[in-house]
Design an enzyme around this catalytic site. Structure first.
Site, short mmCIF file in Angstrom:
data_model
loop_
_atom_site.label_atom_id
_atom_site.label_comp_id
_atom_site.label_asym_id
_atom_site.label_seq_id
_atom_site.Cartn_x
_atom_site.Cartn_y
_atom_site.Cartn_z
N SER A 123 -10.36 -9.70 -10.53
CA SER A 123 -10.05 -10.23 -11.86
C SER A 123 -8.54 -10.04 -12.11
CB SER A 123 -10.87 -9.46 -12.91
OG SER A 123 -10.46 -9.89 -14.17
N GLY A 124 -7.90 -11.11 -12.49
CA GLY A 124 -6.47 -11.03 -12.79
C GLY A 124 -5.60 -11.27 -11.57
N THR A 128 -7.76 -18.47 -11.39
CA THR A 128 -7.80 -19.61 -12.31
C THR A 128 -6.48 -20.39 -12.25
OG1 THR A 128 -9.29 -18.39 -13.70
CG2 THR A 128 -8.24 -20.28 -14.70
N ASN A 173 -7.07 -8.62 -17.30
CA ASN A 173 -6.48 -9.96 -17.36
C ASN A 173 -6.52 -10.47 -18.80
OD1 ASN A 173 -5.72 -12.58 -17.00
ND2 ASN A 173 -7.39 -13.14 -15.61
N SER A 176 -8.97 -13.69 -18.88
CA SER A 176 -9.99 -13.50 -17.85
C SER A 176 -11.13 -14.51 -18.01
CB SER A 176 -10.52 -12.08 -17.94
OG SER A 176 -11.45 -11.87 -16.92
N SER A 177 -11.47 -15.14 -16.90
CA SER A 177 -12.59 -16.10 -16.96
C SER A 177 -13.87 -15.28 -17.05
CB SER A 177 -12.64 -16.95 -15.69
OG SER A 177 -11.36 -17.44 -15.39
N GLY A 404 -13.71 -12.56 -10.56
CA GLY A 404 -13.38 -11.66 -9.45
C GLY A 404 -14.17 -10.38 -9.51
N GLU A 406 -15.20 -6.80 -10.16
CA GLU A 406 -14.86 -6.01 -11.36
C GLU A 406 -15.34 -4.57 -11.24
OE1 GLU A 406 -14.71 -9.37 -14.88
OE2 GLU A 406 -16.40 -8.00 -14.80
#
Ligand SMILES: Nc1ncnc2c1ncn2[C@@H]1O[C@H](COP(=O)(O)OP(=O)(O)OP(=O)(O)O)[C@@H](O)[C@H]1O
Ligand SMILES: [Mg+2]
Length: 1058
Positions: A123-124, A128, A173, A176-177, A404, A406
C-alpha cells in the site's frame, strides 16, 4: 557494476538520440538488473538506491519493471516523453512505465492478442499512479477520432470517480485504494479504444463506520461537505462542518485538506458528468452519501422493558427523519427496523427489541450496506457508459491495480482478505515467471540449472483450501446460525492449522488476545479475530432491506433488490470471503488467459516523503517479491519463447524459404528462417515444441526485421494495388474515351450532315433567291429598256447601263437593236441613198482595217460629181456618144507620170460603163477605158492616196478615142487604132477610197465579177513595155515634207516615200 547490454555500459547507456527529453538523458546505474554484476542483494538494492537518488525510479528485470515511489512530481510524464517512448523501442530508452504500456499496447495492436499489466506492491508503493500512467499513455498514443476521444475521456474520467468513492487516507497512503480494481481496456482492430470494463474487488466497507486513528473515511464524504455549495448542502440537510458527523470524527486528530477536497469535489462532479450520470442519478448518489452521514449520527439509548428485557430508543429522531426524507421514505420508516428485529424462521413472526448496542450495529450495517452497494452501483453504471458500442471483434489490455499487502497495528478480516489477494497475485507471478518458466525449460528439453525461490502456494492453500483452509473454517463458523463466534473460529483454526509452517497460534502475552499470525510471503501479520464472523456474514436485517426497497428514491430501491417482498427468500447469502474467493479465482483465470506484463512497485519509506530511501524497507520488499530470483532466472533463461507454429506465423516473411507459405514441419521452417537471418546461434535454442530466444534485443531485432519486411510487403501490395487501380482507371478511362469518341464522331457526322443539309438548303435558297433576283434584275432591265429605248438613230451610241449579269444580253440586244434601227433607217432610204449606202458598205468591206486613209473617208459623203459634170452641156453631148452619160464620179485628180512620177491634174470621170480621163480645160477625152478592162486595183496600206489601176491588154471591144494624143502616162499609145498596150494608170487623189469603191462597183456591175483589190507595200505595175515595181515606204525621208509624198523612179522601180 555490470557493463554492456541494452542499457548504458557501466550505467552510462547508449547515447540517446538528439531531441530526446532531458528527463531521459541522465543515465544512472544499470537499467536492467539482469546485467548487474555481481548479482547480490546488496548490489541490487544499491543500484535501485543510486538510481532513486537521481530520480530514476524505474529499473528492469528483463521484461518486469520495478518502480520505486518517488513521492514527488517528476518531469517523467510529459507528452514529449510519451512521444519518445512511442517512437523508440523498449531497449533504446531508459526503463519506464510507458515502455511497459507501449509494449502491451503494441502487442494488442500488432499481435492481436490480449495483454494485461499486473501492478503489485505494498500500500502506498505507487500502483494506482502507475495504472493511471498506463491509461494516460494508451490514451495519448491511440487514435484521435471524435468518438475515440470521447471513449478515452470516459475511461480516464472513471478514475476520479472511483477514487472519490473508493479511496481513503490511511497511515500508509494518503490516497489508498480501499478496493481492488481490474480494468479491461478494449480496442478495435486498429488499436483504438472502444470501451472498457471495470471489475472491483471487496471494498473495505468497514471504513464507512470505523476508521483507525489518523485515518479518514472515504474521500467523497469530505469532498461533499467542503466542496458542495450551500444550496446543495441545504437540500441534502447537511452542514459544512466535518466535525458534526460521527463517522468522520473517528480518525481524529486529523488534518483535513479542505482545499484539495473542495477542488476534488468539482473534479468528481465533472467526471460524473462526462461518464453520463444524469442529474437525477447524481442527486440520488449525493442523497445516499448524505443519508449515510446522517445515519452515523443516530444514537440509541438503552431502556429496560417491563418484561425485563433490554430495549432502546432513538436519541435523535430528527436525524433519523432526515435520513428517511433524503431517501424518500416514510418519516418513521427506519425507526422500527433499527430498534427491533423480526424473528422470521419461527411459525409466527416474533418482534424482538434490540439493545442499544445491537441497534447501533444495525445502523452501522445499514450505513455500510448503503455505501458499499452505492459503490458497486456506480461501477455498474460506469461500465454501462464505457461498454463498447460496437460488437466487432476486440482485443483487451487489462490493468490490475489491487490493494497492496497491508500490515497494521490491528489487522482484521479485511487485511486477511487483502493479503490473501496479494498472496494469489504473487502466486500467479511465481507460476508464470518463476515456476512455469523453469518447468518449461525442463519440459522442452532445454539445458537448465534450477533456481531456488520461495513458492507461496503453501500459504495460498492455507487460506483458501476447501474444508481446512482458514476461509472455509470461517464460513463453517458463519453457518452456525447465530451460534458461531470469533473465539470458536479461532480455536478451530488453532486446531486445524497447528503445525503448518506459516500459521502461528498466538498464545503469548506479547500479542492481544484472540489473535493468530500468518507468515505471509511478504512478512508476518497478526490478525485479531474479533468481528471476523460478523464481517464475513455481513447480513443486513430483512426489515431494513424491505424499508430500503420501499423508498421512493429510485436509486435506493435498486440497491436493495432483496427487500422486494415478492422475492422474499430465506436462502442464506454467500459469505464475503466466499464471494471474494470466487472473484479472485475468476481474476486469476482472466490474467492467465492474457500475456502478462509486470510492474512491481516498491515503497521507499513509511513516512511518505521524497528522497528518503529506507534500504531495510526496500530490502524486505525485494526479498518477499522474489526479485533476485527473478533476475537469476532471467539471466539463466531465455527472454522469449514461442511455439514453432506461432513463431513461423509471425516471422515467416523474413525468409524466402518460409514466405509466403511453409509446407513442412514448423520446427524445420523455423530452422531455415533463423539460418537466413543474421542472428547468432547462441541467441536461440530449439525446444521440443517451442523456440527459445535468449535476449530481448534479439526479439527486438526480429521485430525490427519484421517491421521492415512488412513495410516492404505493404509497399508491394500497395504498389500492386495502385497499379491495378490505375489500370482499372485506365480501362475505365479508355472505355469512356471510346464511348465519348464514338459519340463525338456520331455527333460530328450528324452535325456535318446537318451543316451540309443546311448549306444545301441555304445554297438552294440562295440560288433560288439569286435566280429570282436575276430574273427580277433582267426583267427590270428589259422592261426599262423596252420602255426607254434609246434613240433610233444609227449614229446614236446611247444605251442604258446594264446590270453585270445582263451585259452579254445587253450587248446582243444592242447589236440587235442597232441592226434593227439600221434596218429601219435603211428602209427609209430612196434609191440614191441606197446606192450611196451600198458604196459606203463596199468601201468598208474593201478597206476597213487594210488602208490607213479609210477612216478619214467614212464621214465623208461620196458625192461622186465634184465638178458638176452632169450639168455640163458639153459633157451631156459628149457622153451620149460613148454611152457614158451616167456619171458615177467626176473630179480633177492627179495623174502620176510614169516616167517622172510627176503629178498631172486631169479630169477623172467614172461612168457606169467606163473610166475616162479628160483634159480638165478642154474636156477632151484622153483615155476611155471600159470598166471590164480594169482587172485589178493596187494600193498601199498607207495614207498616200495613190492608186494603180491595172488595165488588161487591149481587147477588140475596147473603145478608144480616135484622136488620142500620145500623152505621157497614157494607157494606149502609138497609132490610132493600134492595139498596143499602154499599161496601168497611176493616180493620186484625196478621193482615192471613193474612186476605188465606185470603180469596184462599176466593174462588178459591168462584168458580174469584182476586180482584185491588192493592198500591199510592194506590187508590180505594167508601164506598157516594162513592168515597174511600186514600193511604198512609210519612214519619213529628209526631202519629203510631212503629210506629202515623194515619188522617185529608179529603173523599174517606183519608190513612193511618205
Ligand atoms: N510515479 C509517481 N510519481 C510521483 N508520485 C507518486 C508516484 N507514484 C506514487 N506516487 C505518490 O505516492 C502516493 C501513493 O501512490 P498510490 O496511491 O499509487 O499507491 P498504491 O500502491 O495504489 O497504494 P494502495 O495500495 O494503498 O492503493 C500517490 O498518492 C503519490 O503521491
Ligand atoms: Mg492504490
Amino acid at each position: 557494476m555490470a557493463s554492456g547490454g541494452p542499457g548504458p555500459p557501466g550505467g552510462e547507456g547508449r547515447a540517446l538520440g538528439a531531441g530526446r527529453p532531458l528527463a531521459l538523458e541522465r543515465q544512472v546505474g544499470v537499467w536492467d538488473t539482469v546485467l548487474l554484476e555481481p548479482l547480490t542483494e546488496q548490489a541490487f538494492i544499491a543500484n535501485l538506491h543510486q538510481r532513486y537518488k537521481h530520480d530514476q525510479i524505474y529499473t528492469y528485470i528483463g521484461q518486469v519493471l520495478i518502480s520505486v515511489n518517488p513521492y514527488k512530481k517528476l518531469a517523467l510524464y510529459t507528452s514529449e516523453v510519451i512521444r519518445a517512448y512511442r517512437a523508440c523501442s523498449r531497449f533504446e530508452l531508459p526503463p519506464h512505465v510507458y515502455a511497459v504500456a507501449e509494449e502491451a499496447y503494441r502487442a494488442v495492436r500488432e499481435q492481436n492478442c490480449d495483454q494485461c499489466v499486473v501492478i503489485s506492491g505494498e500500500s502506498g508503493s505507487g500502483k494506482t499512479e502507475a495504472s493511471k500512467l498506463i491509461m494516460q499513455y494508451v490514451a495519448a498514443v491511440s487514435g484521435r477520432a471524435k468518438e475515440v476521444n470521447a471513449i478515452k475521456s470516459q475511461l480516464l474520467q472513471s478514475n476520479p470517480v472511483l477514487e472519490a468513492f473508493g479511496n481513503a487516507k490511511t497511515h500508509r497512503n494518503d490516497n489508498s485504494s480501499r478496493f481492488g480494481k481490474y480494468m479491461d481496456l478494449e480496442f478495435d482492430f486498429k488499436g483504438d479504444p472502444i470501451g472498457g470494463l471495470i471489475t472491483n474487488y471487496l471494498l473495505e466497507k468497514s471504513r464507512v463506520t470505523a476508521q483507525q486513528p489518523g485515518e479518514r473515511n472515504f474521500h467523497i464524504f469530505y469532498q461533499l461537505l467542503t466542496g458542495a455549495d450551500i444550496q446543495l448542502l441545504k437540500s441534502l440537510k447537511l452542514q459544512r462542518n466535518v466535525e458534526n458527523y460521527e463517522i468522520l470524527k473517528q480518525g481524529r486528530p486529523l488534518q483535513y485538506d479542505s482545499l484539495d477536497d473542495k477542488r476534488d469535489f468539482q473534479v468528481t462532479r465533472r467526471a460524473m458528468d462526462i461518464l453520463g450520470l444524469t442529474v437525477d442519478e447524481q442527486q440520488g448518489i449525493l442523497r445516499v452519501i448524505a443519508s449515510v452521514l446522517k445515519l452515523g449520527n443516530v444514537t440509541f439509548s438503552p431502556v429496560n422493558n417491563i418484561d425485563g428485557s433490554e430495549g432502546c430508543v432513538v436519541d435523535n429522531e430528527y436525524d433519523l427523519q432526515d435520513v428517511c426524507e433524503l431517501l424518500h421514505a416514510e418519516p418513521a420508516a427506519l425507526q422500527a427496523p433499527l430498534t427491533t428485529r423480526c424473528l422470521e424462521p419461527r411459525a409466527e413472526a416474533v418482534l424482538v427489541e434490540l439493545s442499544a448496542a445491537e441497534a447501533a450495529g444495525a445502523r452501522d450495517a445499514l450505513a455500510r450496506a448503503l455505501y458499499s452497494r452505492l459503490f458497486a452501483w456506480i461501477i455498474v453504471r460506469i461500465n454501462e457508459t464505457i461498454k463498447p458500442k460496437k460488437h466487432a471483434k476486440r482485443k483487451v489490455l487489462g490493468v490490475l491495480d489491487i490493494y497492496g499487502f497491508e500490515v497494521f497495528e490491528h489487522n482484521g478480516f479485511e487485511q486477511l482478505v487483502i493479503n490473501f489477494c496479494n498472496e494469489k497475485l504473487q502466486q500467479i507471478f511465481i507460476q508464470l515467471v518463476l515456476k512455469e518458466e523453469q518447468e518449461e525449460y525442463v519440459r522442452e528439453g532445454i539445458e537448465w540449472t534450477p533456481v531456488e525461490y520461495f513458492n507461496n502456494a503453501v500459504i495460498c492453500d492455507l487460506i483458501e483450501k476447501n474444508n481446512h483452509g482458514i476461509l472455509s473454517l470461517l464460513d463453517d463458523e458463519c453457518l452456525k446460525l447465530g451460534q458461531g463466534s470469533d473465539e470458536s473460529f479461532l480455536s478451530r483454526m488453532d486446531q486445524s492449522c497447528a503445525g503448518h509452517p506459516h500459521y502461528v497460534a498466538v498464545a503469548d502475552n506479547s500479542s492481544p488476545a484472540h489473535c493468530f499470525r500468518l507468515k505471509h510471503y511478504a512478512g508476518d501479520v497478526t490478525y485479531e479475530v474479533a468481528g471476523f464472523v460478523k464481517k464475513n456474514t455481513d447480513s443486513l436485517s430483512r426489515d431494513l432491506s424491505m424499508v430500503m426497497y420501499r423508498c421512493d428514491l429510485p436509486l435506493v430501491k435498486t440497491l436493495f433488490p432483496e427487500g422486494n417482498p415478492k422475492r422474499a427468500t430465506l436462502r442464506r447469502t454467500t459469505t464475503a470471503s466466499t464471494q471474494f474467493k470466487i472473484s479472485i479465482s475468476a481474476l486469476m483465470k482472466s490474467l492467465a488467459s492474457k500475456r502478462p506484463h509486470y510492474v512491481r512497485c516498491i515503497k521507499p519509506n513509511d513516512t511518505k516523503v521524497a528522497n528518503e530511501f529506507g534500504s531495510e524497507l526496500v530490502r524486505h520488499q525485494v526479498l518477499y517479491l522474489n526479485l533476485l530470483e527473478n533476475v537469476r532466472i532471467k539471466r539463466a533463461g531465455f527472454a522469449y519463447r514461442q511455439t514453432y507454429e506461432a513463431f513461423l506465423a509471425r516471422y515467416k516473411m523474413l525468409s524466402l524459404h518460409t514466405w509466403p507459405a511453409w509446407c513442412g514441419l514448423a520446427a524445420e521452417g523455423v530452422t531455415y528462417l533463423l539460418r537466413d537471418l543474421p542472428i547468432s546461434m547462441t541467441e536461440y535454442a530449439f525446444g521440443r515444441t517451442k523456440l527459445f530466444i535468449r535476449s530481448p534485443e534479439t526479439v527486438f531485432e526480429l521485430e525490427e526485421f519484421r517491421r521492415e519486411r512488412l513495410h516492404e510487403l505493404a509497399t508491394l501490395i500497395q504498389k500492386s494495388w495502385r497499379g491495378w487501380r490505375q489500370h482499372r482507371l485506365f480501362e475505365a478511362m479508355r472505355k469512356s474515351q471510346i464511348i465519348i469518341a464514338s459519340n463525338w464522331r456520331t455527333w460530328k457526322a450528324k452535325e456535318e450532315l446537318r451543316v451540309m443539309k443546311q448549306r444545301r438548303r441555304t445554297e438552294w435558297a440562295a440560288r433560288l433567291v439569286q435566280r429570282a433576283y436575276r430574273c427580277w434584275k433582267r426583267r427590270r432591265f428589259l422592261l426599262r429598256l423596252a420602255h426607254h429605248l434609246p434613240s433610233e438613230s444609227p449614229l446614236s451610241r446611247d444605251w442604258p447601263r446594264a446590270p453585270p449579269l445582263c451585259h452579254q444580253t445587253s450587248a446582243l440586244l444592242y447589236k440587235l437593236y442597232h441592226k434593227w434601227r439600221c434596218h429601219k433607217y435603211r428602209m427609209r432610204f430612196d434609191q440614191t441613198s441606197r446606192n450611196r449606202m451600198r458604196e459606203k458598205v463596199t468601201s468598208s468591206i474593201i478597206f476597213k482595217g487594210r488602208k490607213a486613209s479609210y477612216a478619214k473617208s467614212i464621214g465623208h459623203p461620196f458625192l461622186g460629181d465634184y465638178v458638176r459634170l452632169r450639168q455640163n452641156s458639153h459633157w451631156k453631148k459628149m457622153s451620149a456618144d460613148t454611152n457614158d452619160q451616167y456619171v458615177v464620179f467626176a473630179d480633177i485628180i492627179n495623174k502620176i507620170a510614169r516616167s517622172s512620177g510627176k503629178f498631172v491634174p486631169v479630169l477623172f470621170v467614172l461612168s457606169t460603163s467606163s473610166m475616162l480621163i479628160l483634159d480638165q480645160r478642154t474636156m477632151q477625152i484622153k483615155y476611155r477605158i471600159p470598166a471590164p478592162e480594169i482587172y485589178r486595183i493596187s494600193l498601199s496600206p498607207f495614207l498616200d492616196d495613190i492608186a494603180v489601176f491595172h488595165v488588161r491588154a487591149l481587147s477588140p471591144s475596147r473603145d478608144v478615142p480616135v484622136e488620142e494624143p500620145n500623152l505621157p502616162g497614157c494607157l494606149l499609145g502609138g497609132e490610132a487604132g493600134s492595139k498596143h498596150r499602154k499599161g496601168d494608170l497611176v493616180f493620186q487623189t484625196g478621193h482615192v477610197i471613193e474612186i476605188v469603191t465606185k470603180l469596184f462597183l462599176v466593174i462588178q456591175n459591168a462584168t458580174g465579177k469584182p476586180p482584185d483589190i491588192n493592198i500591199d507595200t510592194e506590187f508590180e505595175a505594167n508601164f506598157g513595155q516594162s513592168d515597174v515595181v511600186f514600193s511604198f515606204k512609210a519612214s519619213g525621208h529628209p526631202d519629203t515634207p510631212p503629210g506629202q509624198i515623194r515619188i522617185i523612179r529608179r529603173a523599174n522601180k517606183m519608190e513612193v516615200i511618205l
